[in-house]
Scaffold this motif. Structure first.
Motif: not given
Lengths: 183, 559
Positions: B37-47, B63-73
């Motif tokens: 399970i990658p901790l990065r959902q897209s180029i823009r957002s990481t967790a 298992i991952g907390q979204g970071e920044g405004s674009l991050g999701t769980g």
């Protein structure tokens, strides 16, 4: 005759006042050409051109004291842009000023660092943090890769690490495949 | 409700190849041997990772907390043990690695406590926060986070639910709408309420009559302001701007978004995920993936996010002459560099390609400026101009011709009689322009920091000089008396006379400084042995005694 002189004098006074006002009101601070050249330079502030920073080099180019091919970090593309801006011929990078290298950032070996603060003083963009007799470290996103901190380090604990490609910085490659001659 | 449909300009009609995989119902894929399970959902957002290797996790656990405004769980797709947290290749054209959590499933598939979320009882922000923590993001194209797309909740009149699925071969949305129409519409209703829209338009291409019928049946129970619209089959009718144009007639100009005209668009898969998150309290853990192309059993499978493609392909049985795999559709998909890539929320299809199904493109020939690409372009661009500028690396000019309006749909390359891979050129240009933008920001920052450093150094120098000058002035003012006290009568005699020449003054200053230094030296006594406790003093005495003894012994031995 007198009327003519009066009219001419009047016009001269009015125009003179207008020009005088305009020279104050529309005064351009600084040399716009220097700003334009400075905008093209890569702002590594490495001094490889022989000037203490990108701005002084831009000034020197604008004054005609320096050539446009003295900036290794700017590379060929920088030279081309400068040539375009100044209407000069593109020439290869001057060898005495260095060679074009892939962008790297400084890395401090924290086990070896003795906390002498010499690199902090050398860094032109304040990208190294630390204090006397405390470990120093490079703030990588701010580092321009100028290598100015490498030489002052008395224990040689600073190395230049080329930036690895990440998903954020990855680019699609140029789709034109040059034909290779059969060896 | 909808009186007429509109057309968008351009578009192509490739062979649809939908029937291969659309006939069989969605199959629940078996539990994979391991999940990446990658901790990065897209180029823009990481967790940010919340687990450690060796930790036991339940299905649906954060298992991952979204970071920044674009991050999701990010959540564990099944129960099991975290094996490692290491870089693994991600589903991206580059094939580069990204930090991923590897989970070994325990086979029990044990859920966390799922509690339905009553979004009507809480504020809108809390509801969006819930969707965010459930990891809900777009499942159609770019994977943009849903909580961001829901925006401020004002100014939206029409909600478009995108079930067009215009790319050939893909049938996952078709099957989803056929089998879970009620869930999709329930999600659409939640989205409508959260975004404050009046009406809902579900756009489905007319090559999916069964899906249209099921969706209409489900919509008839809801109300008048939900319309299921059959749109003509024309690639790329599923593009956001194209679908909005077809359904509402609004032509979104350059640099604007649908939201500027009161229209927002969500994929059917996203709507279904929202339904599960709100009514069942389930985070986004699985999606439907079409396995098709050169395989023995094409079909759709409900797959846990993080299942590696290699394991998934076994369900379909790729034939022997398969030479590569495409993730996504044949028009916009990417060729997989490794089969270790995990399924993510945007993985809608995996196509096994063989030279017979997808013959290698004929060699690229020079552009003859026929203009076919401009006729096919759904974004109203002139691809041949963009091609010239991209090829010549004249990026400024490419941008002037609105390169960034290109949606990379591939219509131009599809119709090009010279077989020029136009989209590759546009992607290259866009990448270069973004890289330059990044470089420029970095150099602007470096310039500002350099200038500030110079300013700071100047300021420090000036401050130091001012301080020294002040001190010197002070000393000079105090000179007569200082000289008198420090240097005794002889110097006093000199100082008593009016300071005749600067020579004398300097001498007096030097004398005063010398006297001060002498005084200081006298004042300095070893301090670390002062005020010691009795014990420490006794210890010191003992040590001294020992040393003395040894010294005398040594002295005895030497002669």
């Amino acid at each position: 005759m007198l009327t003519a002189i009066l009219i001419m004098t009047g016009i001269a006074i009015v125009l003179g006042a207008a020009l005088g006002y305009a020279s104050i009101r529309f005064k351009v601070a600084g040399d716009p050409l220097v700003e334009k050249i400075d905008a093209i330079l890569p702002q590594t502030q490495c001094g490889q051109c022989g000037y203490p920073g990108c701005k002084p080099y831009a000034q020197a180019i604008s004054n005609g004291e320096a050539d446009i091919n003295q900036c290794p970090p700017g590379g060929e593309e920088g030279i081309r842009k400068l040539a375009d801006l100044l209407g000069r011929e593109v020439k290869p990078l001057s060898e005495e000023h260095g060679t074009e290298k892939p962008k790297s950032v400084a890395r401090i070996d924290e086990q070896v660092c003795i906390g002498c603060t010499l690199c902090i003083q050398a860094c032109p963009v304040d990208a190294i943090v630390g204090a006397a007799k405390q470990m120093h470290t490079v703030v990588a996103p701010l580092c321009t890769g100028c290598e100015l901190c490498v030489a002052p380090c008395p224990v040689d604990c600073i190395s230049m690490a080329p930036l690895a490609e990440t998903v954020e910085t990855w680019k699609w490659k140029y789709p034109v495949h040059e034909l290779r001659s059969a060896a | 409700m909808i009186s007429r449909l509109f057309n968008f300009r351009g578009g192509v009609k490739p062979e649809s190849h939908k029937t291969e995989s659309s006939g069989t119902p969605i199959d629940q894929a078996p539990l994979p041997k391991r999940l990446v399970i990658p901790l990065r959902q897209s180029i823009r957002s990481t967790a940010r990772c919340l687990v450690e290797p060796g930790q036991k996790v339940l299905k649906g656990e954060h298992i991952g907390q979204g970071e920044g405004s674009l991050g999701t769980g990010v959540h564990a797709s099944t129960s099991g043990t975290v094996v490692e947290i290491a870089p693994y290749p991600m589903a991206h054209a580059s094939g580069l690695e990204t930090l991923s959590v590897v989970i070994a499933p325990d086979g029990e598939d044990r859920w966390i406590d799922r509690v339905p979320f009553d979004y009507r009882k809480v504020s809108r922000e809390e509801a969006l926060g819930w969707l965010r923590s459930c990891g809900i993001h777009g499942m159609g194209g770019a994977g943009f986070p849903t909580h961001v797309k829901l925006g401020s909740g004002t100014g939206i009149d029409t909600l478009v639910i995108n079930g067009a699925e215009c790319e050939p071969w893909i049938t996952c949305d078709d099957r989803l709408m056929r089998e879970r129409a009620a869930g999709v519409l329930s999600g659409a209703m939640i989205l409508r309420e959260l975004i404050g829209a009046r009406r809902v338009l579900v756009g489905i291409e007319d090559n999916k009559p069964d899906a249209i019928e099921r969706m209409r049946a489900a919509a008839s129970t809801i109300g008048d302001d939900v319309a299921v619209v059959a749109v003509p089959t024309l690639y790329p009718a599923g593009g956001e701007k194209q679908l909005i144009r077809v359904l509402t007639g609004i032509e979104i100009p350059q640099g604007k978004f649908g939201t500027d005209f009161g229209v927002q668009c969500f994929n059917v898969g996203t709507a279904h995920a929202v339904h599960r998150a709100i009514h069942f309290g389930e985070p986004l853990l699985s999606r439907i993936v079409t396995l098709t192309g050169n395989v023995a059993h094409p079909g759709n499978h409900e797959v846990l996010l993080g299942t590696q493609v290699a394991e998934l392909l076994a369900l379909a049985g790729p034939k022997a002459d398969t030479d590569r795999y495409i993730m996504g559709g044949p028009m916009m998909g990417i060729e997989l560099q490794s089969l270790g890539v995990p399924v993510t929320a945007t993985t809608n299809c995996i196509i096994a390609a063989s030279p017979t199904l997808f013959p290698p493109p004929p060699p690229e020939q020079p552009c003859i400026r026929c203009g076919e690409c401009a006729r096919a372009c759904p974004a109203d661009l002139q691809p041949f101009e963009l091609y010239w500028f991209s090829r010549a690396k004249n990026f400024g000019k490419a941008q002037e011709y609105h390169l960034f309006d290109c949606i990379e749909c591939g219509c131009c390359a599809y119709v090009c009689p010279s077989h020029i891979p136009l989209v590759d050129y546009f992607r290259f240009s866009k990448g270069e322009i973004w890289a330059r933008e990044r470089e420029r920001t970095a150099s602007d920052q470096a310039r500002a920091r350099f200038e500030f450093r110079n300013f700071r150094q100047e300021r420090e120098k000036a401050e130091k000089a001012a301080k020294l000058a002040a001190k010197a002035a002070e000393t000079r003012a105090k000179l007569p008396e200082a000289a008198a006290t420090a240097a005794g009568t002889a110097a006093a005699a000199v100082a008593a006379e009016p300071a005749a020449s600067p020579e004398d003054l300097k001498k007096a200053l030097v004398a005063a400084a010398l006297a001060r230094a002498k005084q200081q030296k006298a004042a300095v006594t070893p301090k670390n042995t002062d005020s010691l406790s009795a014990e420490t003093q006794a210890e010191i005495a003992a040590i001294d005694a020992r040393r003395e003894k040894r010294n005398t012994q040594d002295a005895d031995k030497t002669p």
